[in-house]
Write an enzyme that holds these catalytic residues in place. Structure first.
Site, PDB file in Angstrom:
ATOM      1  N   LYS A 110       0.603  -1.559  -0.155  1.00  0.00           N
ATOM      2  CA  LYS A 110       0.064   0.099   0.246  1.00  0.00           C
ATOM      3  C   LYS A 110       0.385   0.989   0.072  1.00  0.00           C
ATOM      4  O   LYS A 110       0.556   2.576  -0.854  1.00  0.00           O
ATOM      5  CB  LYS A 110      -1.237  -0.001   1.163  1.00  0.00           C
ATOM      6  CG  LYS A 110      -2.248  -0.683   1.647  1.00  0.00           C
ATOM      7  CD  LYS A 110      -3.092  -0.770   2.170  1.00  0.00           C
ATOM      8  CE  LYS A 110      -4.443  -2.342   1.735  1.00  0.00           C
ATOM      9  NZ  LYS A 110      -5.378  -2.543   2.756  1.00  0.00           N
TER      10      LYS A 110
ATOM     11  N   LYS B 157     -10.841 -12.571  -9.413  1.00  0.00           N
ATOM     12  CA  LYS B 157     -10.668 -12.779  -8.262  1.00  0.00           C
ATOM     13  C   LYS B 157     -11.977 -11.936  -7.505  1.00  0.00           C
ATOM     14  O   LYS B 157     -12.227 -10.497  -7.937  1.00  0.00           O
ATOM     15  CB  LYS B 157     -10.088 -12.540  -6.496  1.00  0.00           C
ATOM     16  CG  LYS B 157     -10.866 -13.051  -5.625  1.00  0.00           C
ATOM     17  CD  LYS B 157      -9.783 -13.468  -4.547  1.00  0.00           C
ATOM     18  CE  LYS B 157      -9.929 -12.017  -4.228  1.00  0.00           C
ATOM     19  NZ  LYS B 157      -9.495 -12.078  -2.580  1.00  0.00           N
TER      20      LYS B 157
ATOM     21  N   LYS C 169     -13.532  -5.626  -4.142  1.00  0.00           N
ATOM     22  CA  LYS C 169     -13.881  -4.249  -3.888  1.00  0.00           C
ATOM     23  C   LYS C 169     -13.361  -3.371  -4.752  1.00  0.00           C
ATOM     24  O   LYS C 169     -13.526  -2.421  -4.786  1.00  0.00           O
ATOM     25  CB  LYS C 169     -14.272  -4.734  -2.442  1.00  0.00           C
ATOM     26  CG  LYS C 169     -13.537  -4.187  -1.735  1.00  0.00           C
ATOM     27  CD  LYS C 169     -14.275  -4.707  -0.199  1.00  0.00           C
ATOM     28  CE  LYS C 169     -12.704  -4.769   1.018  1.00  0.00           C
ATOM     29  NZ  LYS C 169     -13.534  -5.424   2.233  1.00  0.00           N
TER      30      LYS C 169
HETATM   31  P1  AMP Z   1     -11.331  -8.140   1.569  1.00  0.00           P
HETATM   32  O1  AMP Z   1     -11.422  -7.368   2.879  1.00  0.00           O
HETATM   33  O2  AMP Z   1     -11.809  -7.921   0.320  1.00  0.00           O
HETATM   34  O3  AMP Z   1     -10.015  -8.510   2.006  1.00  0.00           O
HETATM   35  O4  AMP Z   1     -12.588  -9.860   1.395  1.00  0.00           O
HETATM   36  C1  AMP Z   1     -13.143  -9.774   3.188  1.00  0.00           C
HETATM   37  C2  AMP Z   1     -13.118 -11.402   3.127  1.00  0.00           C
HETATM   38  O5  AMP Z   1     -13.856 -11.901   2.356  1.00  0.00           O
HETATM   39  C3  AMP Z   1     -12.084 -11.859   2.948  1.00  0.00           C
HETATM   40  O6  AMP Z   1     -11.353 -13.324   4.646  1.00  0.00           O
HETATM   41  C4  AMP Z   1     -11.482 -13.205   1.837  1.00  0.00           C
HETATM   42  O7  AMP Z   1     -11.027 -13.924   2.342  1.00  0.00           O
HETATM   43  C5  AMP Z   1     -12.691 -13.123   2.010  1.00  0.00           C
HETATM   44  N1  AMP Z   1     -13.190 -12.562   0.223  1.00  0.00           N
HETATM   45  C6  AMP Z   1     -13.362 -11.365  -0.595  1.00  0.00           C
HETATM   46  N2  AMP Z   1     -13.404 -11.589  -2.060  1.00  0.00           N
HETATM   47  C7  AMP Z   1     -13.535 -13.278  -2.601  1.00  0.00           C
HETATM   48  C8  AMP Z   1     -13.686 -13.814  -3.611  1.00  0.00           C
HETATM   49  N3  AMP Z   1     -13.946 -13.403  -4.739  1.00  0.00           N
HETATM   50  N4  AMP Z   1     -13.861 -15.306  -2.928  1.00  0.00           N
HETATM   51  C9  AMP Z   1     -14.083 -15.531  -1.877  1.00  0.00           C
HETATM   52  N5  AMP Z   1     -14.001 -14.670  -0.856  1.00  0.00           N
HETATM   53  C10 AMP Z   1     -13.595 -13.867  -0.715  1.00  0.00           C
END
Ligand code: AMP
Ligand code: TRP
Length: 334
Positions: A114, A197, A200
């Site tokens: 970051k 993947k 967000k």
């Molecule tokens: P993030 O804050 O976007 O990193 O996501 C929060 C949680 O959601 C993490 O524990 C990731 O493992 C899960 N996650 C995020 N995107 C995906 C995805 N496309 N497929 C599966 N798990 C996801």
């Protein structure tokens, strides 16, 4: 035997969680609360590392809590709270900062990525100390397990190191937690870019299925999802990443096996299949969205539920913090 304690946190950085968050993390939180003494927090203090309009942060914090509840995180079964309502998180973070090496904190890959992207002058110190605040979130509750995605493994290692360091330097105050790396129930990819993947941070939300999307918006996203050459509904991640992703989503939400879905759609076209997946998704997500909106609408009741959580969290956290202060030679008030 008393239940093992789990703790996890999620950042309120967006108005909506997406399907990947649900199947990759929150669904497991819901399962874990049944057999564990679970503490789950919306980490609004962590979200301050990204500058956000105050009204928006407030809205997102409440929306995040409401979505968790709508998805099945039950304030009666677990302790659900907002991080900033428990002052001990900041208090312990300072103590831990004083036993963390500068180089040690600088080696966190998430920080390196970051800060590298932003440049040193636009990187705030909060981003640097972020993992130490996370360690405080965990150690305060004497957690046994921390369910997180693979990307958080290094932060949990740091948490363990800091806990052990404090215990051996001063006094055995902390339980040393283990990461519980959760494998997604399904790997969900972007509808527009099925080789990546669902995330967000995608440049366009057209391929990201958000829990708060209206049914019309969801249907539109599925109708315009990218499919592959050929016309067979068949799982083949290499040759047919688009159709495979839709099969994965359908299977994860309907409970039907991929094989059964392939049979069901044998001889049918992509158009029919996309519509059917959209219907399955809407059937699961629409009640969640409606319940979230109702929870947010009754702000007083939502705040009351979260207050029950923060009262319980404060009790546990204050006890640990008092032990920490006493071990350090800080003089208790009174
Ligand atoms: P993030 O804050 O976007 O990193 O996501 C929060 C949680 O959601 C993490 O524990 C990731 O493992 C899960 N996650 C995020 N995107 C995906 C995805 N496309 N497929 C599966 N798990 C996801
Ligand atoms: N850093 C975590 C993430 O980005 C969120 C988080 C903050 C967390 N505090 C935590 C996760 C404590 C587990 C335990 O996903």
């Amino acid at each position: 035997m008393s239940k093992k304690r789990v703790l996890s946190g999620i950042q309120p950085t967006h108005d909506s969680f997406h399907l990947g968050n649900y199947l990759g993390a929150i669904k497991q939180w819901v399962e874990l609360q049944k057999e564990h003494d679970a503490f789950y927090c919306v980490v609004d203090l962590h979200a301050l590392t990204v500058e956000t309009d105050p009204k928006l942060l407030e809205q997102r914090t409440l929306l995040s809590a409401a979505q968790l509840i709508a998805l099945g995180v039950d304030p009666k079964l677990c302790t659900l709270f907002i991080q900033s309502q428990v002052p001990a998180h900041n208090q312990l973070a300072w103590v831990l900062e004083c036993i963390t090496g500068f180089g040690e904190a600088g080696r966190m890959t998430q920080f390196k990525d970051k800060s590298h992207k932003k440049g040193a002058d636009r990187t705030n110190v909060g981003l640097f100390t972020y993992p130490i605040l996370q360690a405080a979130d965990i150690l305060l509750y004497q957690a046994d397990f921390v369910p997180v995605g693979e990307d958080q493994r290094q932060h949990i290692e740091l948490t363990r190191d800091l806990g052990q360091r404090f215990n051996s330097k001063y006094k055995e105050v902390f339980n040393i937690p283990a990461a519980k790396i959760i494998k997604s129930l399904a790997k969900i990819n972007d509808l527009q870019d099925p080789n990546s993947k669902m995330s967000k941070s995608a440049t366009s939300m057209a391929g990201v299925v958000e829990l708060m999307d209206t049914p019309d918006a969801t249907i539109k996203k599925f109708k315009s999802s990218v499919t592959d050459a050929g016309k067979e509904i068949k799982f083949d991640e290499k040759e047919k990443p688009g159709i495979s992703n839709l099969l994965t989503i359908n299977s994860a939400l309907s409970g039907k096996s991929i094989k059964d879905l392939e049979n069901e759609f044998a001889g049918k076209g992509y158009g029919d299949f996309k519509l059917q997946v959209a219907e399955v998704v809407v059937e699961v997500l629409n009640p969640i969205r409606t319940r979230t909106l109702a929870l947010v609408d009754d702000r007083a009741e939502l705040l009351r539920m979260l207050k029950v959580g923060s009262e319980k969290a404060n009790q546990v956290a204050d006890k640990t913090l008092a032990d920490v202060y006493s071990a350090l030679g800080l003089i208790a008030n009174g």
